[in-house]
Design an enzyme around this catalytic site. Structure first.
Site, PDB file in Angstrom:
ATOM      1  N   GLY A 171       5.314  -0.746  -0.775  1.00  0.00           N
ATOM      2  CA  GLY A 171       6.528  -0.021  -0.405  1.00  0.00           C
ATOM      3  C   GLY A 171       7.322   0.367  -1.642  1.00  0.00           C
ATOM      4  O   GLY A 171       7.001   1.341  -2.329  1.00  0.00           O
ATOM      5  N   GLY A 172       8.341  -0.415  -1.944  1.00  0.00           N
ATOM      6  CA  GLY A 172       9.280  -0.100  -3.027  1.00  0.00           C
ATOM      7  C   GLY A 172       8.636   0.319  -4.337  1.00  0.00           C
ATOM      8  O   GLY A 172       9.055   1.311  -4.948  1.00  0.00           O
ATOM      9  N   SER A 208       6.203  -6.867  -1.094  1.00  0.00           N
ATOM     10  CA  SER A 208       6.702  -7.090  -2.456  1.00  0.00           C
ATOM     11  C   SER A 208       5.593  -7.087  -3.513  1.00  0.00           C
ATOM     12  O   SER A 208       5.679  -7.801  -4.514  1.00  0.00           O
ATOM     13  CB  SER A 208       7.527  -8.387  -2.536  1.00  0.00           C
ATOM     14  OG  SER A 208       8.682  -8.277  -1.725  1.00  0.00           O
ATOM     15  N   GLU A 237       0.673  -7.939   6.176  1.00  0.00           N
ATOM     16  CA  GLU A 237       2.008  -7.884   5.564  1.00  0.00           C
ATOM     17  C   GLU A 237       2.924  -8.926   6.211  1.00  0.00           C
ATOM     18  O   GLU A 237       3.488  -8.672   7.282  1.00  0.00           O
ATOM     19  CB  GLU A 237       2.627  -6.500   5.777  1.00  0.00           C
ATOM     20  CG  GLU A 237       1.854  -5.381   5.123  1.00  0.00           C
ATOM     21  CD  GLU A 237       2.742  -4.172   4.845  1.00  0.00           C
ATOM     22  OE1 GLU A 237       2.744  -3.707   3.701  1.00  0.00           O
ATOM     23  OE2 GLU A 237       3.440  -3.715   5.764  1.00  0.00           O
ATOM     24  N   TRP A 286       5.877   5.228   1.466  1.00  0.00           N
ATOM     25  CA  TRP A 286       7.175   5.699   0.966  1.00  0.00           C
ATOM     26  C   TRP A 286       8.304   5.418   1.956  1.00  0.00           C
ATOM     27  O   TRP A 286       9.468   5.532   1.602  1.00  0.00           O
ATOM     28  CB  TRP A 286       7.097   7.195   0.651  1.00  0.00           C
ATOM     29  CG  TRP A 286       6.217   7.537  -0.524  1.00  0.00           C
ATOM     30  CD1 TRP A 286       5.356   6.693  -1.192  1.00  0.00           C
ATOM     31  CD2 TRP A 286       6.110   8.806  -1.178  1.00  0.00           C
ATOM     32  NE1 TRP A 286       4.733   7.365  -2.205  1.00  0.00           N
ATOM     33  CE2 TRP A 286       5.165   8.669  -2.219  1.00  0.00           C
ATOM     34  CE3 TRP A 286       6.703  10.059  -0.986  1.00  0.00           C
ATOM     35  CZ2 TRP A 286       4.824   9.727  -3.068  1.00  0.00           C
ATOM     36  CZ3 TRP A 286       6.357  11.112  -1.821  1.00  0.00           C
ATOM     37  CH2 TRP A 286       5.433  10.941  -2.851  1.00  0.00           C
TER      38      TRP A 286
END
Ligand code: PGA
Length: 247
Positions: free
Chosen positions: A233-234, A212, A166, A10
């Protein structure tokens, strides 16, 4: 069979109230027995989110920890503090921490060792910059990060580490690595793990791809032989995380 893992990172998003709402929203959607789902949340959100996750098989994770048990480290949080409130997992050496908070392979190694000492599952991150990829030194960079980050671990401890690959250029950019690029590096990670800890151990270590990951690309990425899930993530902050967890 290696464990399939989908971890949401997060980052510095969601106040405690917002975090509870997000965890409540996602909880029923991501409940799955086929993979291990983890929510890695900001420190102040850990206690309220722990309440929400009680009775589920979703694991609670932190996004960092300090490598000492206690002492004069203003602003830091230790492994025993995390342990006591029910944290099971911790992200270590994320590229944002390396870039903005001066983390090095040496501090990453100390943190991995400390997490293992307290029975926390470390998700140890590695990844190359765009310049390193363009210079053709991606694999060298990753091999060094793995060797230094996991220095001194026994085979048994190595099995308890999750590695996240990553590529820095893919994080938060919408520019995902191709499945071939991601598989190539995740395979190289398994090769170096085999050199360090033996082939059998390497086969047991889960390797995640991050950068992503989205509802649209997760299934393709997770199909690859050496990719055992994702660090997200997002897309972990919205309903899309359901599709990713199911993938
Ligand atoms: P992203 O972040 O999915 O938003 O690219 C991934 C990460 O930094 O772990």
């Amino acid at each position: 069979m290696r464990k399939k893992i989908v971890a949401g990172n997060w980052k510095m998003n969601k106040t405690p109230k917002e975090a509870v709402a997000l965890a409540e929203m996602l909880k029923p959607k991501v409940a799955t027995d086929n993979s291990q789902v983890i929510f890695c949340v900001p420190y102040v959100d850990l206690i309220p989110v722990a309440e929400v996750l009680k009775g589920t098989n979703i694991l609670l994770g932190a996004e960092n920890l300090h490598f000492e048990d206690k002492g004069a480290y203003t602003g830091e949080i230790s492994a025993p503090m995390l342990k006591e409130i029910g944290v099971k997992c911790v992200v270590i050496g994320h590229s944002e921490r390396r870039e903005y908070f001066a983390e090095t392979d040496e501090t990453v190694n100390k943190k991995v060792v400390k997490a293992l000492e307290y029975g926390l599952l470390p998700i140890m991150c590695c990844g190359e910059s765009l310049a390193e990829r363009e210079d053709g030194i991606t694999i060298e960079k990753i091999r060094i990060q793995i060797k230094k980050g996991m220095k001194g671990l026994s085979k048994d401890d190595a099995k308890k580490v999750v590695v996240a690959y990553e590529p820095i250029w893919a994080i938060g950019t919408g520019r995902v690595a191709t499945t071939e690029q991601a598989q190539e590096v995740c395979h190289a990670i398994r090769v170096v793990l085999g050199e360090l800890f033996g082939e059998d151990t390497a086969q047991e270590i889960s390797i995640l791809y991050g950068g992503s990951v989205s509802a649209a690309n997760a299934a393709e990425l997770f199909k690859m032989e050496d990719i055992d899930g994702g660090l997200v993530g997002g897309a972990s902050l919205k309903e899309d995380f359901e599709v990713i967890a199911k993938a």
